[in-house]
Write a protein that holds these residues in place. Sequence first.
Motif, PDB file in Angstrom:
ATOM      1  N   PHE A  75       0.922  -1.243   0.051  1.00 56.64           N
ATOM      2  CA  PHE A  75       0.091  -0.115  -0.032  1.00 56.64           C
ATOM      3  C   PHE A  75       0.898   1.336  -0.031  1.00 56.64           C
ATOM      4  O   PHE A  75       1.994   1.437   0.539  1.00 56.64           O
ATOM      5  CB  PHE A  75      -0.999  -0.074   1.276  1.00 56.64           C
ATOM      6  CG  PHE A  75      -1.747  -1.054   1.351  1.00 56.64           C
ATOM      7  CD1 PHE A  75      -3.291  -1.195   0.646  1.00 56.64           C
ATOM      8  CD2 PHE A  75      -1.402  -2.422   2.065  1.00 56.64           C
ATOM      9  CE1 PHE A  75      -3.764  -2.413   1.040  1.00 56.64           C
ATOM     10  CE2 PHE A  75      -2.245  -3.484   2.158  1.00 56.64           C
ATOM     11  CZ  PHE A  75      -3.515  -3.347   1.508  1.00 56.64           C
ATOM     12  N   VAL A  79      -2.364   5.252   2.500  1.00 56.08           N
ATOM     13  CA  VAL A  79      -3.389   4.480   2.687  1.00 56.08           C
ATOM     14  C   VAL A  79      -3.280   3.255   3.737  1.00 56.08           C
ATOM     15  O   VAL A  79      -4.307   3.027   4.321  1.00 56.08           O
ATOM     16  CB  VAL A  79      -3.371   3.563   1.301  1.00 56.08           C
ATOM     17  CG1 VAL A  79      -4.478   2.282   1.275  1.00 56.08           C
ATOM     18  CG2 VAL A  79      -3.700   4.710   0.058  1.00 56.08           C
ATOM     19  N   TRP A  80      -1.877   2.953   3.899  1.00 60.26           N
ATOM     20  CA  TRP A  80      -1.827   1.894   4.974  1.00 60.26           C
ATOM     21  C   TRP A  80      -1.978   2.600   6.372  1.00 60.26           C
ATOM     22  O   TRP A  80      -2.698   1.737   7.093  1.00 60.26           O
ATOM     23  CB  TRP A  80      -0.413   1.435   4.857  1.00 60.26           C
ATOM     24  CG  TRP A  80      -0.192   0.606   5.969  1.00 60.26           C
ATOM     25  CD1 TRP A  80       0.804   0.889   7.142  1.00 60.26           C
ATOM     26  CD2 TRP A  80      -0.494  -0.885   6.276  1.00 60.26           C
ATOM     27  NE1 TRP A  80       1.001  -0.256   7.900  1.00 60.26           N
ATOM     28  CE2 TRP A  80      -0.025  -1.208   7.459  1.00 60.26           C
ATOM     29  CE3 TRP A  80      -1.218  -1.598   5.492  1.00 60.26           C
ATOM     30  CZ2 TRP A  80      -0.159  -2.588   7.901  1.00 60.26           C
ATOM     31  CZ3 TRP A  80      -1.708  -2.850   6.035  1.00 60.26           C
ATOM     32  CH2 TRP A  80      -1.112  -3.485   7.139  1.00 60.26           C
ATOM     33  N   ALA A  83      -5.770   2.335   6.809  1.00 61.53           N
ATOM     34  CA  ALA A  83      -6.055   1.143   6.990  1.00 61.53           C
ATOM     35  C   ALA A  83      -6.150   0.674   8.259  1.00 61.53           C
ATOM     36  O   ALA A  83      -7.016  -0.031   9.079  1.00 61.53           O
ATOM     37  CB  ALA A  83      -5.693   0.144   5.917  1.00 61.53           C
ATOM     38  N   GLU A  86      -8.383   2.350  10.923  1.00 65.52           N
ATOM     39  CA  GLU A  86      -9.900   1.844  10.524  1.00 65.52           C
ATOM     40  C   GLU A  86     -10.138   0.502  10.812  1.00 65.52           C
ATOM     41  O   GLU A  86     -11.091  -0.031  10.951  1.00 65.52           O
ATOM     42  CB  GLU A  86     -10.087   1.980   9.033  1.00 65.52           C
ATOM     43  CG  GLU A  86     -10.255   3.348   8.491  1.00 65.52           C
ATOM     44  CD  GLU A  86     -10.511   3.437   7.178  1.00 65.52           C
ATOM     45  OE1 GLU A  86     -10.745   2.427   6.441  1.00 65.52           O
ATOM     46  OE2 GLU A  86     -10.433   4.695   6.775  1.00 65.52           O
ATOM     47  N   SER A  87      -8.997  -0.522  11.089  1.00 65.93           N
ATOM     48  CA  SER A  87      -9.013  -1.864  11.327  1.00 65.93           C
ATOM     49  C   SER A  87      -9.915  -2.173  12.656  1.00 65.93           C
ATOM     50  O   SER A  87      -9.528  -1.494  13.705  1.00 65.93           O
ATOM     51  CB  SER A  87      -7.578  -2.383  11.550  1.00 65.93           C
ATOM     52  OG  SER A  87      -7.811  -3.857  11.664  1.00 65.93           O
ATOM     53  N   TRP A 105      -4.058 -11.292   3.864  1.00 65.16           N
ATOM     54  CA  TRP A 105      -4.429 -10.945   5.233  1.00 65.16           C
ATOM     55  C   TRP A 105      -4.331 -12.002   6.117  1.00 65.16           C
ATOM     56  O   TRP A 105      -5.064 -13.117   5.970  1.00 65.16           O
ATOM     57  CB  TRP A 105      -5.699 -10.454   5.229  1.00 65.16           C
ATOM     58  CG  TRP A 105      -5.808  -9.311   4.395  1.00 65.16           C
ATOM     59  CD1 TRP A 105      -6.541  -9.208   2.989  1.00 65.16           C
ATOM     60  CD2 TRP A 105      -5.408  -8.025   4.353  1.00 65.16           C
ATOM     61  NE1 TRP A 105      -6.523  -8.289   2.363  1.00 65.16           N
ATOM     62  CE2 TRP A 105      -5.809  -7.158   3.266  1.00 65.16           C
ATOM     63  CE3 TRP A 105      -4.899  -7.141   5.477  1.00 65.16           C
ATOM     64  CZ2 TRP A 105      -5.577  -5.956   2.993  1.00 65.16           C
ATOM     65  CZ3 TRP A 105      -4.463  -5.858   5.171  1.00 65.16           C
ATOM     66  CH2 TRP A 105      -4.971  -5.129   3.993  1.00 65.16           C
ATOM     67  N   TRP A 137     -13.517  -5.302   6.079  1.00 61.32           N
ATOM     68  CA  TRP A 137     -12.102  -4.328   6.034  1.00 61.32           C
ATOM     69  C   TRP A 137     -11.230  -5.251   4.979  1.00 61.32           C
ATOM     70  O   TRP A 137     -10.552  -4.628   4.153  1.00 61.32           O
ATOM     71  CB  TRP A 137     -11.627  -4.410   7.299  1.00 61.32           C
ATOM     72  CG  TRP A 137     -10.327  -3.461   7.439  1.00 61.32           C
ATOM     73  CD1 TRP A 137     -10.353  -2.348   7.840  1.00 61.32           C
ATOM     74  CD2 TRP A 137      -8.891  -3.980   7.687  1.00 61.32           C
ATOM     75  NE1 TRP A 137      -9.038  -1.724   7.761  1.00 61.32           N
ATOM     76  CE2 TRP A 137      -8.154  -2.865   7.795  1.00 61.32           C
ATOM     77  CE3 TRP A 137      -8.519  -5.315   7.548  1.00 61.32           C
ATOM     78  CZ2 TRP A 137      -6.808  -2.917   7.875  1.00 61.32           C
ATOM     79  CZ3 TRP A 137      -7.118  -5.498   7.825  1.00 61.32           C
ATOM     80  CH2 TRP A 137      -6.319  -4.257   7.871  1.00 61.32           C
ATOM     81  N   ARG A 140     -12.592  -4.189   1.607  1.00 58.92           N
ATOM     82  CA  ARG A 140     -12.421  -2.779   1.186  1.00 58.92           C
ATOM     83  C   ARG A 140     -11.066  -2.261   1.213  1.00 58.92           C
ATOM     84  O   ARG A 140     -10.536  -1.493   0.258  1.00 58.92           O
ATOM     85  CB  ARG A 140     -13.177  -2.070   2.428  1.00 58.92           C
ATOM     86  CG  ARG A 140     -13.019  -0.508   2.174  1.00 58.92           C
ATOM     87  CD  ARG A 140     -13.804   0.401   3.444  1.00 58.92           C
ATOM     88  NE  ARG A 140     -13.292   0.176   4.712  1.00 58.92           N
ATOM     89  CZ  ARG A 140     -13.704  -0.664   5.581  1.00 58.92           C
ATOM     90  NH1 ARG A 140     -14.905  -1.477   5.445  1.00 58.92           N
ATOM     91  NH2 ARG A 140     -13.126  -0.733   6.639  1.00 58.92           N
ATOM     92  N   THR A 141     -10.193  -2.780   2.023  1.00 61.08           N
ATOM     93  CA  THR A 141      -8.411  -2.522   1.867  1.00 61.08           C
ATOM     94  C   THR A 141      -7.969  -3.033   0.935  1.00 61.08           C
ATOM     95  O   THR A 141      -7.094  -2.585   0.182  1.00 61.08           O
ATOM     96  CB  THR A 141      -7.929  -2.929   3.298  1.00 61.08           C
ATOM     97  OG1 THR A 141      -8.893  -2.350   4.445  1.00 61.08           O
ATOM     98  CG2 THR A 141      -6.754  -2.136   3.359  1.00 61.08           C
ATOM     99  N   LYS A 144      -7.744  -0.918  -2.428  1.00 57.46           N
ATOM    100  CA  LYS A 144      -6.730   0.047  -2.377  1.00 57.46           C
ATOM    101  C   LYS A 144      -5.171  -0.139  -2.352  1.00 57.46           C
ATOM    102  O   LYS A 144      -4.432   0.754  -2.313  1.00 57.46           O
ATOM    103  CB  LYS A 144      -6.917   0.881  -1.193  1.00 57.46           C
ATOM    104  CG  LYS A 144      -8.233   1.369  -0.928  1.00 57.46           C
ATOM    105  CD  LYS A 144      -8.613   1.960   0.588  1.00 57.46           C
ATOM    106  CE  LYS A 144     -10.176   2.405   0.675  1.00 57.46           C
ATOM    107  NZ  LYS A 144     -10.372   3.057   1.994  1.00 57.46           N
TER     108      LYS A 144
END
Length: 271
Positions: A75, A79-80, A83, A86-87, A105, A137, A140-141, A144
């Motif tokens: 990423f 962006v990371w 992320a 938001e995790s 992941w 998540w 969504r992630t 990106k």
Amino acid sequence: MNIEHLNMLPPIGRWSDGEVKTLEDGEQQLLLYGEFLQQYVAKSEFDDPFRPEVLSEQGAPEILTASISAEARNFDPEVWRDAVDESPLPVKETHKWSDLPPLEWVLVVPVAWGAAKFMGSFLERLGQEAAEAVVAWFKRTSRKARDAGRDRYVTISFELDDDRQVSGFIPFAAADDDISYVQAALGSAGMLAEIAGALNEGASPGTHQITYLWDGSTWQLAWFVNDDGVFLTKYFTEHRPDPERFLGRPMFPELPTDDSADGSGEPAAGH
């Protein structure tokens, strides 16, 4: 030792030591030492030897502790950072020696139970709201990520204190916006938790890694590693995921293999 950091594929060797050496020009070099593992391929189907036959309904934890492990270099930095913020679970960065590692992941679950029956959905033990949020998540992630057209996979890894682990791999396509596929796999992961608990209580001594692949409806034993080498099931050899799906490019050439690796059940020397 894994080719291209594709943990979904069986390891080709085992690291045993390492050192940092300073060269004459002052640069430092990391040297790793290890050995190749014999590879065995099953020529016919066989019953899963790791599924416990008798389990108590007592002892399984009501709530599990879990975290997410991922490679940040997939990423852009901003962006990371977003992320991670938001995790719904704690995030740990991993560092893999590759220009662009596979988009994986890892849901890490420390094993603190013994042989016990996991009733109901495994997701409920993560907390249903948090579990649904983490699956969303992942999806969504992933969109990106750098080279987001690659396919990706979720790994659920049950990790024992002695570095043994039971893992399940859930591949999914970049265009797949339906989170129900991953949810179904994680919801059925109680079976993997039962196997990990049995290992934690002394079952299958000498077995270091046991791995499963989600086929859309159930977990299929893929391969396992013990003191004697790596053992691939017939199912895995027939359903082995294409590495290019996750790399976004052809895989580096594999190490030379012996012609005996033809499904005969004999070791593949040097692979």
